[in-house]
Every structure is written in C-alpha cells, then in structure tokens.
Design a protein around this motif. Structure first.
Motif, PDB file in Angstrom:
ATOM      1  N   PRO A 151       0.824  -1.210   0.000  1.00 51.18           N
ATOM      2  CA  PRO A 151       0.000   0.000   0.000  1.00 51.18           C
ATOM      3  C   PRO A 151       0.858   1.260   0.000  1.00 51.18           C
ATOM      4  O   PRO A 151       2.012   1.235   0.431  1.00 51.18           O
ATOM      5  CB  PRO A 151      -0.775  -0.127   1.319  1.00 51.18           C
ATOM      6  N   ALA A 152       0.266   2.341  -0.470  1.00 53.18           N
ATOM      7  CA  ALA A 152       0.900   3.654  -0.329  1.00 53.18           C
ATOM      8  C   ALA A 152       0.387   4.265   0.984  1.00 53.18           C
ATOM      9  O   ALA A 152       0.174   3.550   1.957  1.00 53.18           O
ATOM     10  CB  ALA A 152       0.588   4.518  -1.541  1.00 53.18           C
ATOM     11  N   THR A 153       0.150   5.555   1.020  1.00 52.78           N
ATOM     12  CA  THR A 153      -0.200   6.222   2.273  1.00 52.78           C
ATOM     13  C   THR A 153      -1.586   5.814   2.759  1.00 52.78           C
ATOM     14  O   THR A 153      -2.579   5.945   2.033  1.00 52.78           O
ATOM     15  CB  THR A 153      -0.164   7.749   2.100  1.00 52.78           C
ATOM     16  N   ILE A 154      -1.633   5.313   3.987  1.00 52.26           N
ATOM     17  CA  ILE A 154      -2.891   4.958   4.639  1.00 52.26           C
ATOM     18  C   ILE A 154      -3.028   5.820   5.887  1.00 52.26           C
ATOM     19  O   ILE A 154      -2.062   6.012   6.624  1.00 52.26           O
ATOM     20  CB  ILE A 154      -2.921   3.462   5.004  1.00 52.26           C
ATOM     21  N   ILE A 155      -4.205   6.329   6.110  1.00 50.70           N
ATOM     22  CA  ILE A 155      -4.428   7.242   7.242  1.00 50.70           C
ATOM     23  C   ILE A 155      -4.540   6.431   8.537  1.00 50.70           C
ATOM     24  O   ILE A 155      -5.524   5.739   8.784  1.00 50.70           O
ATOM     25  CB  ILE A 155      -5.697   8.079   7.020  1.00 50.70           C
ATOM     26  N   THR A 156      -3.489   6.486   9.350  1.00 46.02           N
ATOM     27  CA  THR A 156      -3.450   5.793  10.638  1.00 46.02           C
ATOM     28  C   THR A 156      -2.776   6.697  11.660  1.00 46.02           C
ATOM     29  O   THR A 156      -2.343   7.810  11.340  1.00 46.02           O
ATOM     30  CB  THR A 156      -2.648   4.480  10.546  1.00 46.02           C
ATOM     31  N   ASN A 157      -2.626   6.199  12.887  1.00 44.70           N
ATOM     32  CA  ASN A 157      -1.913   6.953  13.924  1.00 44.70           C
ATOM     33  C   ASN A 157      -0.436   7.134  13.565  1.00 44.70           C
ATOM     34  O   ASN A 157       0.231   8.020  14.091  1.00 44.70           O
ATOM     35  CB  ASN A 157      -2.025   6.236  15.271  1.00 44.70           C
ATOM     36  N   ALA A 158       0.068   6.264  12.673  1.00 49.31           N
ATOM     37  CA  ALA A 158       1.475   6.348  12.282  1.00 49.31           C
ATOM     38  C   ALA A 158       1.715   7.402  11.204  1.00 49.31           C
ATOM     39  O   ALA A 158       2.858   7.638  10.816  1.00 49.31           O
ATOM     40  CB  ALA A 158       1.956   4.990  11.789  1.00 49.31           C
TER      41      ALA A 158
END
Length: 296
Positions: A220-227
């Motif tokens: 995956p590319a950018t995933i919206i998480t706490n990281a």
C-alpha cells in the motif's frame, strides 16, 4: 510489422494495468474467506492492535475467522480482543511479544500457544518507519527496523509455513511490503529496503507453495493511521478499511496487491517513469511528506 500495429501493441501494454484495475474495482467481489480457509480456523496477525493490523483483524473477524492477536502490549491486545469477540462473536487469542528484539525462545513460546489451533492465515503486518537519513540512524534503530520489518517475517514464515502447508484445506500468507518498495526510495532507504525484501520473499514463496498456500505481497501507499500524523484524505491516501478490503479482494487471485485502486494506479504510474527522474521526484515528495507529518 507495420508501425500502426506496433503502436497498438505498445498502447495496449501501457493501458493493460489501468484497464485491469478498473475491471477489478467494479466487478470483483470479496472472496468467500470463511469457506476458502476453513470453518473455525484462526488468522495470526502481527501488529494487531493498531492501524493496518487492526484493520485486518476487523475484516477477518467480520467474515467469521478467529484471530490470534500479536503485538507488544498485553493491555492493548486484551482491549482489541474483547472488542472483536463482542462485536463479531469470534474467538481471540493474544500473545505479547516485541518482535524487534525477540529471541528464539520467545518465538517458540508463541508457537506453543498456537499449536492446538487450526491456523489458516498468517498476516505479517508489524513494522516501523524511521524517518531519518542513513547517517542519522543509531545502531539500535538499524537493528530494530531490520528485525521487525524483515527478520520477524522470516522467523514467522519459517515457523508457520510447515503448519499452513500441512492443513487439509488452503491457507494464506500476507506479507506487508510497501509502495516505497515498488522502486528504490531515497531518504528512507532502510525502510524501502526491508519492504523490498518482504516483497521478493513473498513472490518466491507464492510459486513455491502455490498448491497449498495463497501467498501475497501487500504494497500500500499512504494509509491514514496513527502512524501518519497530520495526513489528510487526498489522491495519494485512503483509509485502513478501504486498503484492507482491496487487499482481501485480491487474496487467492494475485500474488501482489496495492490495496485500494488509487494506490494500484500510483504503482502503475511509478513503473513507467524513468528511474533517474523518478528518484529525484521521490526525494522531493518524501521530503515534503516528512515535513508535513513531523513539523519542527
């Protein structure tokens, strides 16, 4: 051969991936994971308490798969396990282990805890990104990143592939690679290298175990998480749920997935950009992302 024919062939090769991505997005549905991998079976998920790992736990539990949650903190493991059990009625087993520093006996303790379970899936998700140039990394940062991102993947594969192979039905392995491993990436070269390692291992194993185990590299590319602090929805990002769903739709059908359709298209585009230009653009893009996420 006429130039027109050559042109059509070249155009077909160029557009084949986008056309496939569009077809998959609109016509492929989620496979019957519960029946494909076994009633009452378990999926072992590392890094299970947050982000992508938790997303896989949720998606699989919703399909009736029991979960073995592996992460560092027992309190977080218990919290997520209770949530999954109450919401989906699945059985959950937890095991706290720091995979960045784990020794042989700690892996053996995990194996012993799972020996009595019908484990059908292994999802090597745990990982860490160190947003530093190579010269800025400490000894421990280098060791922990390699151990967690790649070393733990190999130890768990070595430990569980025989178990997965010997089951009566099919089994599955998903190894978390990264969009930054599609091609070499500057500025965070250590992370890119460890994720490229995971991809190569996955591709090799997918052929080696094709008769019994569905092995897939997940990039995956950018995933919206706490990281990913300060990351907002955009053309380059998607939610955990969107990416995990895209990955599971591909499971058993492909040995490589980028998850959500926008990340599939990004990976396709990157492959066509000349390497010298791509490296320069990636350096600029990654530097911008680091400054956005970690403003001084």
């Amino acid at each position: 051969m006429k130039l027109e024919t050559i042109g059509f062939i070249a155009l077909g090769a160029f557009l084949s991936d986008p056309l496939f991505i569009a077809y998959k997005t609109y016509y492929w549905s989620m496979p019957d994971i519960y029946n494909r991998y076994g009633h009452g079976s378990y999926a072992l998920v590392t890094g299970a308490t947050d982000g992508i790992g938790k997303g896989f736990c949720e998606a699989l539990a919703e399909k009736g798969i029991n979960i073995i949650l592996v992460s560092r903190t027992q309190e977080k493991l218990d919290k997520v396990a209770n949530e999954l059990s109450k919401k989906y009625g699945v059985s959950c087993v937890t095991h706290a282990i720091d995979l960045s520093k784990a020794k042989a006996e700690e892996y053996a303790a995990l194996k012993k805890k799972t020996d009595s379970l019908d484990m059908s899936m292994l999802i090597n998700n745990a990982g860490v990104v160190c947003y530093k140039k190579t010269k800025e990394l400490t000894f421990d940062e280098i060791q922990d990143t390699i151990n967690l991102n790649s070393g733990s993947v190999m130890h768990l594969l070595n430990m569980y592939l025989p178990v997965l192979e010997q089951r009566k039905g099919r089994s599955a392995v998903i190894n978390l690679s990264s969009f930054l491993a599609v091609r070499p990436s500057p500025l965070i070269s250590l992370y890119s290298g460890t994720k490229a390692f995971n991809h190569y291992v996955s591709q090799g194993l997918s052929e080696e175990y094709r008769d019994s185990i569905d092995v897939m590299s997940y990039q995956p590319a950018t995933i919206i998480t706490n990281a990913t602090p300060n990351e907002k929805p955009s053309w380059r990002s998607c939610t955990v749920e969107e990416s995990v769903r895209g990955a599971l739709i591909d499971l058993g059908r492909r040995n490589l997935t980028h998850g959500h359709w926008n990340h599939e298209l990004m990976a396709w585009a990157v492959r066509w950009v000349p390497e010298k230009i791509r490296i320069r653009l990636m350096a600029q893009g990654i530097d911008k992302i680091i400054k956005q996420r970690f403003p001084k």
